[in-house]
Write a protein that holds these residues in place. Structure first.
Motif, PDB file in Angstrom:
ATOM      1  N   PHE A  62       9.416   2.104   1.743  1.00 58.33           N
ATOM      2  CA  PHE A  62      10.378   1.593   0.764  1.00 58.33           C
ATOM      3  C   PHE A  62      11.201   2.738   0.177  1.00 58.33           C
ATOM      4  N   GLU A  63      10.567   3.872  -0.104  1.00 59.00           N
ATOM      5  CA  GLU A  63      11.290   5.017  -0.651  1.00 59.00           C
ATOM      6  C   GLU A  63      12.318   5.546   0.349  1.00 59.00           C
ATOM      7  N   ALA A  64      11.944   5.569   1.629  1.00 60.87           N
ATOM      8  CA  ALA A  64      12.889   6.010   2.661  1.00 60.87           C
ATOM      9  C   ALA A  64      14.062   5.035   2.762  1.00 60.87           C
ATOM     10  N   GLU A  65      13.774   3.746   2.678  1.00 59.67           N
ATOM     11  CA  GLU A  65      14.831   2.736   2.727  1.00 59.67           C
ATOM     12  C   GLU A  65      15.731   2.828   1.500  1.00 59.67           C
ATOM     13  N   ILE A  66      15.140   3.117   0.353  1.00 55.76           N
ATOM     14  CA  ILE A  66      15.925   3.280  -0.876  1.00 55.76           C
ATOM     15  C   ILE A  66      16.866   4.467  -0.746  1.00 55.76           C
ATOM     16  N   ALA A  67      16.379   5.569  -0.166  1.00 58.67           N
ATOM     17  CA  ALA A  67      17.234   6.748   0.019  1.00 58.67           C
ATOM     18  C   ALA A  67      18.389   6.438   0.959  1.00 58.67           C
ATOM     19  N   THR A  68      18.101   5.715   2.041  1.00 57.68           N
ATOM     20  CA  THR A  68      19.156   5.350   2.990  1.00 57.68           C
ATOM     21  C   THR A  68      20.195   4.446   2.338  1.00 57.68           C
ATOM     22  N   LEU A  69      19.723   3.447   1.612  1.00 65.57           N
ATOM     23  CA  LEU A  69      20.650   2.519   0.963  1.00 65.57           C
ATOM     24  C   LEU A  69      21.429   3.190  -0.165  1.00 65.57           C
ATOM     25  N   SER A  70      20.823   4.160  -0.843  1.00 65.06           N
ATOM     26  CA  SER A  70      21.542   4.889  -1.888  1.00 65.06           C
ATOM     27  C   SER A  70      22.679   5.705  -1.287  1.00 65.06           C
ATOM     28  N   ALA A  71      22.426   6.318  -0.137  1.00 62.71           N
ATOM     29  CA  ALA A  71      23.492   7.074   0.536  1.00 62.71           C
ATOM     30  C   ALA A  71      24.615   6.140   0.970  1.00 62.71           C
ATOM     31  N   LYS A  72      24.250   4.983   1.488  1.00 69.13           N
ATOM     32  CA  LYS A  72      25.260   4.012   1.901  1.00 69.13           C
ATOM     33  C   LYS A  72      26.051   3.508   0.696  1.00 69.13           C
TER      34      LYS A  72
ATOM     35  N   GLY B  57       0.800  -1.214   0.000  1.00 72.33           N
ATOM     36  CA  GLY B  57       0.000   0.000   0.000  1.00 72.33           C
ATOM     37  C   GLY B  57       0.834   1.265   0.000  1.00 72.33           C
ATOM     38  N   LEU B  58       0.165   2.383   0.220  1.00 68.74           N
ATOM     39  CA  LEU B  58       0.809   3.685   0.192  1.00 68.74           C
ATOM     40  C   LEU B  58       1.819   3.859   1.318  1.00 68.74           C
ATOM     41  N   VAL B  59       1.478   3.412   2.511  1.00 64.17           N
ATOM     42  CA  VAL B  59       2.389   3.543   3.648  1.00 64.17           C
ATOM     43  C   VAL B  59       3.646   2.713   3.409  1.00 64.17           C
ATOM     44  N   ALA B  60       3.475   1.513   2.903  1.00 63.21           N
ATOM     45  CA  ALA B  60       4.624   0.643   2.627  1.00 63.21           C
ATOM     46  C   ALA B  60       5.507   1.244   1.528  1.00 63.21           C
ATOM     47  N   SER B  61       4.902   1.858   0.522  1.00 67.71           N
ATOM     48  CA  SER B  61       5.710   2.453  -0.547  1.00 67.71           C
ATOM     49  C   SER B  61       6.517   3.629  -0.025  1.00 67.71           C
TER      50      SER B  61
END
Length: 103
Positions: free
Chosen positions: A44-54, A37-41
């Motif tokens: 996921f976007e926040a996790e993608i940003a964190t992993l991109s920085a890493k 759903g929307l909350v999960a997406s």
């Protein structure tokens, strides 16, 4: 007899409307807070940003290692880097070196 038929048809219609409304509410709720759903997406976007920085940080570390390896190539051998690495591996000091022990 006719009254029972009317009650039955009214109850059947009411039941169908309640089932339809319940289904709509259930799927709406799942679309908002479900696993996809929307909350999960947003999570996921926040996790993608964190992993991109890493990933960017790890790429910078890798570039540093690749640069040091490139300095050890046969055509561009840096004598200072070679001397530093040999001393670190062998545990030897030059008479002019100063040693500071950090505890």
């Amino acid at each position: 007899m006719i009254i029972r038929t009317r009650w039955r048809s009214a109850a059947a219609q009411l039941t169908l409307w309640l089932i339809a409304a319940g289904s709509v509410l259930y799927f709406s709720q799942q679309a908002y807070v479900g696993a996809h759903g929307l909350v999960a997406s947003r999570e996921f976007e926040a996790e993608i940003a964190t992993l991109s920085a890493k990933l960017a940080e790890l790429k910078a570390v890798r570039e540093g290692f690749e640069h040091r390896i490139d300095l050890l190539s046969s055509d561009r051998l840096d004598p200072d880097l070679l001397d530093e690495q040999a001393r670190a591996d062998l545990g030897l000091l030059h008479p002019n070196d100063r040693v500071i022990q950090v505890r």
